[in-house]
Motif scaffolding. Structure first.
Motif, PDB file in Angstrom:
ATOM      1  N   GLY A 250      -0.332  -7.582   8.346  1.00 20.93           N
ATOM      2  CA  GLY A 250       0.137  -6.408   8.184  1.00 20.93           C
ATOM      3  C   GLY A 250      -0.512  -5.171   7.350  1.00 20.93           C
ATOM      4  N   GLY A 251      -0.570  -4.070   7.531  1.00 22.54           N
ATOM      5  CA  GLY A 251      -1.045  -3.132   6.517  1.00 22.54           C
ATOM      6  C   GLY A 251      -0.404  -1.826   6.592  1.00 22.54           C
ATOM      7  N   GLN A 252      -0.273  -1.516   5.158  1.00 24.75           N
ATOM      8  CA  GLN A 252       0.663  -0.137   4.994  1.00 24.75           C
ATOM      9  C   GLN A 252      -0.239   0.876   3.917  1.00 24.75           C
ATOM     10  N   TYR A 253      -0.311   1.837   4.510  1.00 26.74           N
ATOM     11  CA  TYR A 253      -0.786   2.895   3.596  1.00 26.74           C
ATOM     12  C   TYR A 253       0.355   4.071   3.292  1.00 26.74           C
ATOM     13  N   THR A 254       0.762   4.164   1.809  1.00 21.18           N
ATOM     14  CA  THR A 254       1.643   5.035   1.520  1.00 21.18           C
ATOM     15  C   THR A 254       0.983   6.305   0.755  1.00 21.18           C
ATOM     16  N   PHE A 255       1.153   7.391   1.102  1.00 20.19           N
ATOM     17  CA  PHE A 255       0.823   8.741   0.566  1.00 20.19           C
ATOM     18  C   PHE A 255       1.639   9.058  -0.411  1.00 20.19           C
ATOM     19  N   ILE A 256       1.279   8.970  -1.737  1.00 17.21           N
ATOM     20  CA  ILE A 256       2.190   9.449  -2.944  1.00 17.21           C
ATOM     21  C   ILE A 256       1.059  10.726  -3.323  1.00 17.21           C
ATOM     22  N   ASP A 257       1.532  11.830  -3.524  1.00 16.51           N
ATOM     23  CA  ASP A 257       0.604  12.860  -4.021  1.00 16.51           C
ATOM     24  C   ASP A 257       0.327  12.532  -5.447  1.00 16.51           C
ATOM     25  N   GLY A 258      -1.173  12.400  -5.501  1.00 23.92           N
ATOM     26  CA  GLY A 258      -1.856  11.807  -6.547  1.00 23.92           C
ATOM     27  C   GLY A 258      -1.876  10.515  -7.028  1.00 23.92           C
ATOM     28  N   ALA A 259      -1.139   9.645  -6.136  1.00 19.53           N
ATOM     29  CA  ALA A 259      -1.161   8.226  -6.490  1.00 19.53           C
ATOM     30  C   ALA A 259      -0.619   7.344  -5.225  1.00 19.53           C
ATOM     31  N   PRO A 260      -1.783   7.513  -4.312  1.00 16.54           N
ATOM     32  CA  PRO A 260      -1.633   6.715  -3.189  1.00 16.54           C
ATOM     33  C   PRO A 260      -1.529   5.099  -3.333  1.00 16.54           C
ATOM     34  N   LYS A 261      -0.711   4.366  -2.113  1.00 12.33           N
ATOM     35  CA  LYS A 261      -0.663   3.005  -2.390  1.00 12.33           C
ATOM     36  C   LYS A 261      -1.196   2.353  -1.197  1.00 12.33           C
ATOM     37  N   TYR A 262      -1.796   1.070  -1.303  1.00 13.24           N
ATOM     38  CA  TYR A 262      -2.391   0.326  -0.242  1.00 13.24           C
ATOM     39  C   TYR A 262      -1.875  -1.179  -0.316  1.00 13.24           C
ATOM     40  N   LEU A 263      -1.632  -1.566   0.841  1.00 13.85           N
ATOM     41  CA  LEU A 263      -0.965  -3.010   1.037  1.00 13.85           C
ATOM     42  C   LEU A 263      -1.652  -3.473   2.321  1.00 13.85           C
ATOM     43  N   ALA A 264      -2.212  -4.920   2.091  1.00 13.73           N
ATOM     44  CA  ALA A 264      -2.724  -5.618   3.017  1.00 13.73           C
ATOM     45  C   ALA A 264      -1.853  -7.081   2.915  1.00 13.73           C
ATOM     46  N   GLU A 265      -1.457  -7.539   3.970  1.00 12.46           N
ATOM     47  CA  GLU A 265      -0.892  -9.030   3.765  1.00 12.46           C
ATOM     48  C   GLU A 265      -1.148  -9.758   4.953  1.00 12.46           C
ATOM     49  N   GLY A 266      -0.951 -11.181   4.995  1.00 13.91           N
ATOM     50  CA  GLY A 266      -0.710 -11.824   6.064  1.00 13.91           C
ATOM     51  C   GLY A 266      -0.154 -13.227   6.038  1.00 13.91           C
ATOM     52  N   MET A 267       0.191 -14.009   7.009  1.00 15.67           N
ATOM     53  CA  MET A 267       0.957 -15.225   7.037  1.00 15.67           C
ATOM     54  C   MET A 267       0.479 -15.823   8.005  1.00 15.67           C
ATOM     55  N   PHE A 268       0.545 -17.347   8.002  1.00 11.41           N
ATOM     56  CA  PHE A 268       0.174 -18.475   8.929  1.00 11.41           C
ATOM     57  C   PHE A 268       1.242 -19.220   8.790  1.00 11.41           C
TER      58      PHE A 268
ATOM     59  N   SER B 158       4.826   1.651  12.757  1.00  7.06           N
ATOM     60  CA  SER B 158       5.818   2.191  11.779  1.00  7.06           C
ATOM     61  C   SER B 158       5.377   3.626  11.024  1.00  7.06           C
ATOM     62  N   VAL B 159       5.966   4.477  11.057  1.00 13.01           N
ATOM     63  CA  VAL B 159       5.820   5.660  10.373  1.00 13.01           C
ATOM     64  C   VAL B 159       7.022   6.107   9.669  1.00 13.01           C
ATOM     65  N   GLY B 160       6.702   6.738   8.390  1.00 10.43           N
ATOM     66  CA  GLY B 160       8.221   7.033   7.752  1.00 10.43           C
ATOM     67  C   GLY B 160       8.177   7.720   6.549  1.00 10.43           C
ATOM     68  N   ALA B 161       9.020   8.222   5.636  1.00  9.43           N
ATOM     69  CA  ALA B 161       8.935   8.851   4.465  1.00  9.43           C
ATOM     70  C   ALA B 161      10.042   8.392   3.611  1.00  9.43           C
ATOM     71  N   VAL B 162       9.689   8.100   2.321  1.00  7.60           N
ATOM     72  CA  VAL B 162      10.764   7.888   1.239  1.00  7.60           C
ATOM     73  C   VAL B 162      11.072   9.091   0.491  1.00  7.60           C
ATOM     74  N   ASN B 163      12.258   9.513   0.459  1.00  6.33           N
ATOM     75  CA  ASN B 163      12.345  10.705  -0.192  1.00  6.33           C
ATOM     76  C   ASN B 163      11.912  11.971   0.662  1.00  6.33           C
ATOM     77  N   LEU B 164      12.330  12.099   1.908  1.00 11.86           N
ATOM     78  CA  LEU B 164      11.679  12.835   2.831  1.00 11.86           C
ATOM     79  C   LEU B 164      11.561  14.489   2.635  1.00 11.86           C
TER      80      LEU B 164
ATOM     81  N   GLN C 187       7.264  10.206  -0.359  1.00 10.95           N
ATOM     82  CA  GLN C 187       6.170   9.181  -0.231  1.00 10.95           C
ATOM     83  C   GLN C 187       6.177   8.671   1.384  1.00 10.95           C
ATOM     84  N   VAL C 188       5.159   9.008   2.257  1.00 11.59           N
ATOM     85  CA  VAL C 188       4.889   9.268   3.536  1.00 11.59           C
ATOM     86  C   VAL C 188       4.045   7.921   3.709  1.00 11.59           C
ATOM     87  N   TYR C 189       4.470   7.107   4.557  1.00 10.03           N
ATOM     88  CA  TYR C 189       3.739   5.659   4.876  1.00 10.03           C
ATOM     89  C   TYR C 189       3.548   5.500   6.375  1.00 10.03           C
TER      90      TYR C 189
END
Length: 910
Positions: free
Chosen positions: A178-196, A871-877, A901-903
């Motif tokens: 899985g991977g997620q990009y979260t756009f936070i104005d001035g402070a984006p966040k990146y996540l990459a993860e895996g499982m086996f 999935s697409v979404g927003a925290v604090n829409l 926070q749009v992801y």
């Protein structure tokens, strides 16, 4: 499908292996959090429990476990990971605590697959807590089971408010990523993860990893945190004249800064001293001859200085550090986890678990810290000194024109479990395991070296300057590779950064926490009752706890300008315990569960019983009740070992009119006479299914604490006796700091109601689910000392007491729509407002308030194939700012200042 499974009945368990046996009626029995015994379902357990399943986690948009606390309304006042200068946990790295009922982060026991883990993070009172941010990769979490009741009868210390058990998926087969990009104005966040996951006939292994990168966010980047917050130890700073200024030829010193006009500082000094003498002052006393003036460039645009006083320069120069300080730090972290089993025979199994992580964090803050622990004398020959006489500098070496200070934190953690379980005879089974858990935190913070700074002010600055150990040399200052440093505001941009780096440098501390645990439990059937066969669990645990903190030579030398000297040390203790649990199915629909645990800490021990009843009165109605005692032992840092903790806090002097506060020293030492906190808890609950697809659950809870462990509030100690023995003042009477200690407070009594309700509509091939979970605190009474006054603090910020921020209401409401591969969720999160009592004595009235906060989240997910989900979404829409709070701008333990926070997230599974 419901958005989130918030079950009305509750449950603990040692290993959370979902091992299933067939009950007398053929229904599989499992082990859940809240009991060591196997039951048919969570609805058979008396304790209130909430379960957050994988679907709910996926629909929340979170990128790590720490954010899950937002989905539990009963969790109030989590700490860490955000700047909170009033009250909070560490802000210098990615961190977050659990805090059920707001009873303190150490009162919630956090388990990983039923086992304790070590912790180095602490709140401001040195109460340790497990950092949820670094626990395990989010992708591997199967569910989170939360017991909302005291559980010391089963788990011992720290489970006084409840238990949060994070359970990983141990049955997974295949590969997932899985991977997620979260756009936070001035402070984006990146996540990459895996499982086996996979194995053979006798073994199975599941492993996971994740990489997360969060960018820093500064106060200047958000409206709610970008406000004027003054410090009197500033740059430009202030100077004390002890004699009349004069030019090289003996004339008056006249300075025109372009803002305040021409000022004759010689005449100003002489007139001020003469007025004091005329008023009766001793003409030879230092207090008469010392005249404080603001930096001559204080009001000059671009310097950052703001003059406070009746007539410039007789007053003080201040500046605001707020804009340069962080909302959150930057960090990069890698988490890894593996869990496996090997079947020795059909009835005997060994199991293992391993976890390793590291996190590198950077806290970007104000360019330099204030000089609060010494005086710097600027000689008359310093090229920046316009007064022609030696002057004392009050302030800091860099201000708004300096670079951000970068304080670094490195976290590492290891968690290992090895055990065996299987059949003994008949219906009796056993489980034995050993746990080794270690956490390490290395903190590098920049500090001003008072000795090196004085050398630089004297003209012997710079790493290459061949000055002797006592700061003297046989050559002219400012020559032979040596340089001057000027602390005057006009020279902020011309001072050599190389010289500054020589006296403004890192000091390092290392904190280590270790657990070594051996534990075992035996379970089996006893005798038949009308409702089924009774069951018994008997077990024991031995635990060794160790904590150490090591400061470097710089920090222990006393040369630091801001942080008090640290005292290195360590502490250890051994805990032995035994426990038993008995399950009695009195009738088919009536189940009674009892437990008792004895725990021995050496200086003290505790016996904690628990009794619970669950009655399925009708197919639609279930009633439950539970009562228990619980305890929490003092933390190692509070009660054991030789390490002393010194820090700073924003403190104001009640003897100085208009003092808005500055950072001053707070010294804290362990108290080996501390007794454990004790509590009596009870819970009454009902679950009602009035119609198909509908469920309502209501629980009343009550906690009655005695001997609550608290740290004296530094400001409250000063306010109570401003000149008392605990208050530190210098020779001139200026407030320097305060000594505080831990103590057993009188009592804490709190009660409230949890409500959850859900209804699902089946609309042909559409499904619509509405679910709400509400936490209401009816009362939160605290008593600072035995026999002392009792204060009702619910609905208050509690800035000047040991109580947390305590809103009366919190509610999460979810609306989920499902149609084939489409899923959409709308979430409303509500937190009620509180009285803002910052700067107000405990019990005094305050008209200021921190408003309520309503946040809307939204997500749409599309299951493109069996293997791909987007999935697409927003925290604090709606991008709502948190409500305003005095001094801190907002309340980081309840809210965040990140904004919308749009992801977007991609999940694959093969």
């Amino acid at each position: 499908m419901a958005l989130i499974s918030l079950c009305a009945a509750a449950h603990p368990a040692m290993a959370q292996q979902k091992d299933a046996d067939q009950g007398d009626d053929g229904i599989a029995e499992i082990v859940v959090t809240g009991t060591y015994l196997k039951v048919k379902s969570q609805a058979d357990i008396p304790d209130p429990t909430q379960t957050l399943d994988r679907d709910a986690i996926s629909r929340s948009g979170v990128s790590n476990l720490s954010q899950l606390t937002n989905l539990t309304p009963a969790n109030i006042g989590s700490m860490g990971g955000a700047q909170d200068l009033s009250k909070g946990g560490p802000e210098n790295h990615g961190s977050r605590s659990a805090n059920l009922r707001g009873l303190g982060p150490s009162s919630t026991l956090v388990l990983l697959n039923g086992h304790r883990t070590a912790a180095t993070d602490t709140d401001s009172n040195l109460n340790p807590y497990v950092n949820l941010n670094t626990l395990v990769p989010l992708i591997e979490i199967q569910r989170v089971e939360t017991v909302l009741d005291g559980a010391s009868a089963l788990y011992g210390s720290d489970a006084i408010a409840g238990v949060m058990n994070f359970i990983t998926d141990d049955k997974f087969n295949g590969v997932a990523a899985g991977g997620q990009y979260t756009f936070i104005d001035g402070a984006p966040k990146y996540l990459a993860e895996g499982m086996f996951g996979g194995g053979g006939d006798r073994f199975h292994v599941v492993g996971s990893f994740s990489y997360e990168h969060q960018k820093n966010l500064q106060n200047s980047q958000r409206r709610v945190t970008n406000f004027y917050s003054p410090s009197g130890t500033s740059q430009p700073g202030n100077f004390i004249l002890s004699s009349a200024p004069h030019t090289a030829s003996g004339g008056d010193v006249v300075i025109n800064n372009g803002v305040n006009g021409a000022i004759d500082y010689t005449q100003l000094y002489n007139n001020t001293v003469a007025a004091r003498v005329a008023a009766g002052a001793n003409p030879t006393a230092a207090a008469t001859k010392n005249v404080q003036v603001a930096d001559p460039s204080c009001d000059v645009p671009g310097t950052g200085g703001v003059f406070v006083g009746n007539s410039f320069p007789l007053g003080a120069c201040q500046f605001s550090y707020q804009a340069m300080n962080p909302i959150q730090p930057a960090y990069k972290q890698v988490l890894s986890h593996v869990r496996g089993t090997y079947d020795l025979t059909d009835t005997q199994q060994i199991f293992f678990e391993g976890r390793y992580y590291f996190q590198d964090s950077d806290r970007y803050g104000v360019a330099s810290t204030p000089i609060t622990r010494g005086n710097i004398i600027v000689p008359a020959n310093n090229p920046g000194n316009p007064f022609g006489v030696p002057v004392t500098f009050l302030g800091r070496v860099m201000g708004v024109n300096g670079p951000h200070d970068d304080d670094k934190t490195d976290l590492t953690g290891t968690h290992l479990v090895l055990g065996a379980k299987g059949k003994l005879w008949g219906d009796w089974e056993y489980s034995l395991d050993g746990v080794y858990s270690r956490e390490q935190q290395v903190y590098d913070v920049k500090e001003t070296d008072l000795v090196s700074l004085q050398y630089a002010v004297n003209g012997y600055g710079g790493a290459g300057c061949p000055v002797s150990f006592n700061g003297t040399a046989s050559f002219v200052p400012g020559t032979n590779g040596c340089s001057y440093f000027s602390p005057f505001g006009k020279d902020q941009k011309v001072n050599s950064q190389a010289v500054i780096d020589q006296f403004f440098t890192y000091t390092t501390s290392r904190t280590v926490s270790e657990y070594m645990i051996a534990e075992g439990v035996v379970t089996g059937k006893l005798f038949d009752l009308p409702g089924g066969t009774s069951a018994l669990a008997v077990g024991g645990q031995f635990r060794n706890e160790y904590r150490s903190i090591l400061y470097d030579a710089f920090r222990t030398s006393g040369r630091t300008a801001y942080l008090p000297p640290g005292v290195s040390g360590s502490g250890t203790r051994q805990i032995g315990s035994g426990f038993a649990e008995l399950g009695l199915p009195i009738l088919k629909d009536l189940y009674v569960d009892g437990a008792i645990r004895y725990e021995d800490y050496g200086p003290f021990d505790s016996i904690d019983p628990k009794i619970g009843v669950n009655w399925h009165a009708t197919p639609e109605l279930t009633l439950r009740a539970a009562a228990s005692t619980a305890f929490r032992a003092p933390a190692l840092a509070q009660s054991v070992g030789s390490a002393a903790t010194s820090g700073t806090s924003n403190l104001y002097d009640p003897l100085v009119a208009g003092d808005k506060g500055t950072f001053r020293n707070v010294n804290t030492v362990p108290n080996n006479k501390l007794q454990p906190e004790t509590s009596t808890n009870y819970d009454l609950g009902i679950t009602w299914n009035p119609i198909r697809h509908a469920e309502v659950s209501v629980d009343y809870w009550n906690y009655d604490f005695k001997k609550k462990i608290a740290l004296q509030n530094a400001q409250a100690v000063i306010n109570a006796d401003p000149t008392g023995p605990a208050v530190i003042r210098d020779a001139s009477g200026t407030l320097v700091g305060v000594n505080v200690g831990y103590f057993n407070a009188g009592a804490v009594t709190t009660d409230g109601i949890d409500v959850s309700a859900a209804y699902t509509w089946d609309l042909d091939d559409h499904e619509l689910t509405l679910r709400s979970t509400l936490a209401y605190i009816h009362s939160y009474e605290i008593q600072n000392t035995p026999g002392g006054p009792i204060y009702e603090v619910v609905g208050h910020r509690n800035a000047n007491s040991f109580a947390p921020v305590t809103p009366r209401w919190r509610d999460n409401t979810y609306l989920t729509w499902e149609h084939g591969p489409h899923t959409a969720t709308l979430t409303m999160r509500y937190t009620s407002g509180v009285v803002d009592d910052y700067g107000v004595n405990l019990g005094a009235a305050s008209s200021a308030t921190v408003g309520s906060w309503v946040v809307w989240d939204a997500q749409y997910a599309f299951q493109a194939t069996d293997a791909i989900r987007v999935s697409v979404g927003a925290v604090n829409l709606l991008d709502r700012d948190p409500p305003w709070a005095k001094f801190t701008g907002y309340l980081p333990s309840l809210e965040d200042a990140l904004g919308r926070q749009v992801y977007i997230r991609l999940d694959t599974k093969f």
